[in-house]
Scaffold this motif. Structure first.
Motif, short mmCIF file in Angstrom:
data_model
loop_
_atom_site.label_atom_id
_atom_site.label_comp_id
_atom_site.label_asym_id
_atom_site.label_seq_id
_atom_site.Cartn_x
_atom_site.Cartn_y
_atom_site.Cartn_z
N VAL A 134 -19.82 -30.56 -21.78
CA VAL A 134 -19.71 -29.97 -20.43
C VAL A 134 -21.27 -29.49 -20.11
N ILE A 135 -21.59 -29.39 -18.86
CA ILE A 135 -23.19 -29.25 -18.72
C ILE A 135 -22.81 -28.30 -17.34
N CYS A 136 -23.65 -27.07 -17.47
CA CYS A 136 -23.44 -26.03 -16.27
C CYS A 136 -25.08 -25.72 -15.90
N PRO A 137 -25.52 -26.40 -14.84
CA PRO A 137 -26.84 -26.08 -14.44
C PRO A 137 -26.86 -24.79 -13.76
N HIS A 138 -26.64 -23.40 -14.13
CA HIS A 138 -26.76 -22.41 -13.82
C HIS A 138 -27.85 -21.93 -12.66
N SER A 139 -29.10 -22.52 -13.20
CA SER A 139 -30.41 -22.35 -12.21
C SER A 139 -30.06 -22.77 -10.94
N ILE A 140 -29.27 -23.74 -10.68
CA ILE A 140 -29.37 -24.31 -9.18
C ILE A 140 -28.41 -23.29 -8.14
N PHE A 141 -27.64 -22.36 -8.89
CA PHE A 141 -26.99 -21.44 -8.12
C PHE A 141 -27.71 -20.20 -8.13
N ASP A 142 -28.45 -19.93 -9.39
CA ASP A 142 -28.97 -18.61 -9.73
C ASP A 142 -30.41 -18.70 -9.92
N PRO A 143 -31.40 -18.75 -9.06
CA PRO A 143 -32.87 -19.17 -9.37
C PRO A 143 -33.58 -18.04 -10.27
N THR A 144 -32.83 -16.87 -10.35
CA THR A 144 -33.37 -15.68 -11.37
C THR A 144 -33.18 -16.39 -12.90
N ARG A 145 -32.48 -17.26 -13.19
CA ARG A 145 -32.11 -17.59 -14.47
C ARG A 145 -33.58 -18.54 -15.04
N ALA A 146 -34.32 -18.98 -14.24
CA ALA A 146 -35.44 -19.78 -14.78
C ALA A 146 -36.69 -19.48 -13.95
N PRO A 147 -38.04 -20.01 -14.29
CA PRO A 147 -39.33 -19.81 -13.68
C PRO A 147 -39.20 -20.77 -12.39
N GLU A 148 -39.67 -20.60 -11.31
CA GLU A 148 -39.80 -21.26 -10.20
C GLU A 148 -40.26 -22.74 -10.59
N GLY A 149 -39.15 -23.92 -10.04
CA GLY A 149 -39.50 -25.15 -10.34
C GLY A 149 -38.84 -25.59 -11.74
N LYS A 150 -38.37 -24.65 -12.50
CA LYS A 150 -37.78 -25.11 -13.86
C LYS A 150 -36.37 -24.92 -13.68
N HIS A 151 -35.72 -25.22 -14.72
CA HIS A 151 -34.11 -25.07 -14.96
C HIS A 151 -33.63 -24.64 -16.10
N LEU A 152 -32.35 -24.00 -16.23
CA LEU A 152 -31.68 -23.60 -17.34
C LEU A 152 -30.35 -24.14 -17.27
N ILE A 153 -29.78 -25.01 -18.23
CA ILE A 153 -28.51 -25.53 -18.23
C ILE A 153 -27.80 -25.30 -19.43
N LYS A 154 -26.57 -24.97 -19.44
CA LYS A 154 -25.78 -24.59 -20.62
C LYS A 154 -25.03 -25.91 -20.85
N THR A 155 -24.99 -26.17 -22.17
CA THR A 155 -24.04 -27.40 -22.57
C THR A 155 -22.96 -26.84 -23.56
#
Length: 256
Positions: free
Chosen positions: A235-256
């Motif tokens: 399962v992949i949950c890309p939280h940062s596309i809904f909550d930009p505070t989870r990662a620096p600008e232009g970067k992303h945080l996903i949970k698997t």
């Protein structure tokens, strides 16, 4: 946290299922997830997603009887879930602030040794360093049943039947594991050729169309072995596309 009703009294869900217009079949309460979802949905892909959604809540097989209604309602409920800005730990911080502002005290790095009982009621706790803290209103515990009944309360404070049932609870199955990945960019899915908005999915199940996949995974777990490659689902949950505070600008945080 509503207490269970007394013996013989139906709970709210049982009352609902007694209404023929509610849309829920009474037999679903005893059927397996596989049976219930096949009864409701024609799409194999949708059934697989709902199996996997509820698999993250509690480890059970699509063939386990008595969990079909739970999988149906729980899986549909999950479509209405929301994200908390900053992550779920932000809720803990907010609760701590409210608690302290109301005069509460928090003890960190202080394991609880026992729940103090007097007159058949929990009256406080004793920490491992011997400190006793009295409770004026109530004692809450978030530990598992074995810790609560057998360690913190003790066999002498629990009815024999309850203690026996707690000891017999199954706890040997593998539990769920989550990992967080910091990425320079979001994953690029091949499936976007026929599903262009796949990158905006908050709960993405990577699986094939083998509906027995989770059944096989559970069979391996019961053998005390990790499932063979190709059996497990991700399962992949890309939280940062809904909550930009989870990662620096232009970067992303996903949970698997």
């Amino acid at each position: 946290h509503t207490p269970a009703p007394p013996p013989g009294a139906p709970d709210p869900l049982e009352e609902l299922m007694q209404n023929p217009e509610c849309g829920l079949e009474p037999q679903w309460a005893v059927m397996s997830p596989s049976q219930v979802l096949k009864d409701v949905f024609e799409s194999k892909e949708l059934r697989i997603v709902l199996y996997r959604v509820m698999h993250s809540y509690h480890l059970h097989s699509p063939e386990d009887y008595g969990l079909g209604l739970n999988t149906l309602l729980g899986g549909l409920m999950f479509t209405q879930c929301c994200l908390f800005i900053g992550g779920t730990h932000s809720i803990a911080h907010a609760l701590v602030k409210c608690y302290v502002e109301e005069g509460g005290k928090i003890f960190t790095k202080c394991p609880v040794d026992k729940i103090l009982v007097a007159g058949g009621k929990a009256t406080g706790i004793r920490l491992e360093d011997g400190t006793e803290i009295k409770a004026r209103k109530l004692v809450l515990s978030g530990v598992d049943p074995q810790q609560l009944c057998l360690k913190l309360l003790g066999d002498d404070k629990v009815p024999p039947q309850v203690a026996r049932r707690v000891k017999n609870l199954e706890d040997s199955h593998t539990t769920i594991t989550w990992y967080d990945y910091a990425l320079h960019e979001l994953p690029d899915y091949l499936a976007k050729s026929f599903n262009p908005d796949i990158g905006e999915c908050g709960w993405l199940v990577l699986a094939n169309r083998d509906e027995e996949r989770l059944v096989k995974e559970h069979a391996w777990f019961k053998l005390g072995k990790y499932p063979r490659p190709g059996v497990t689902q991700m399962v992949i949950c890309p939280h940062s596309i809904f909550d930009p505070t989870r990662a620096p600008e232009g970067k992303h945080l996903i949970k698997t």
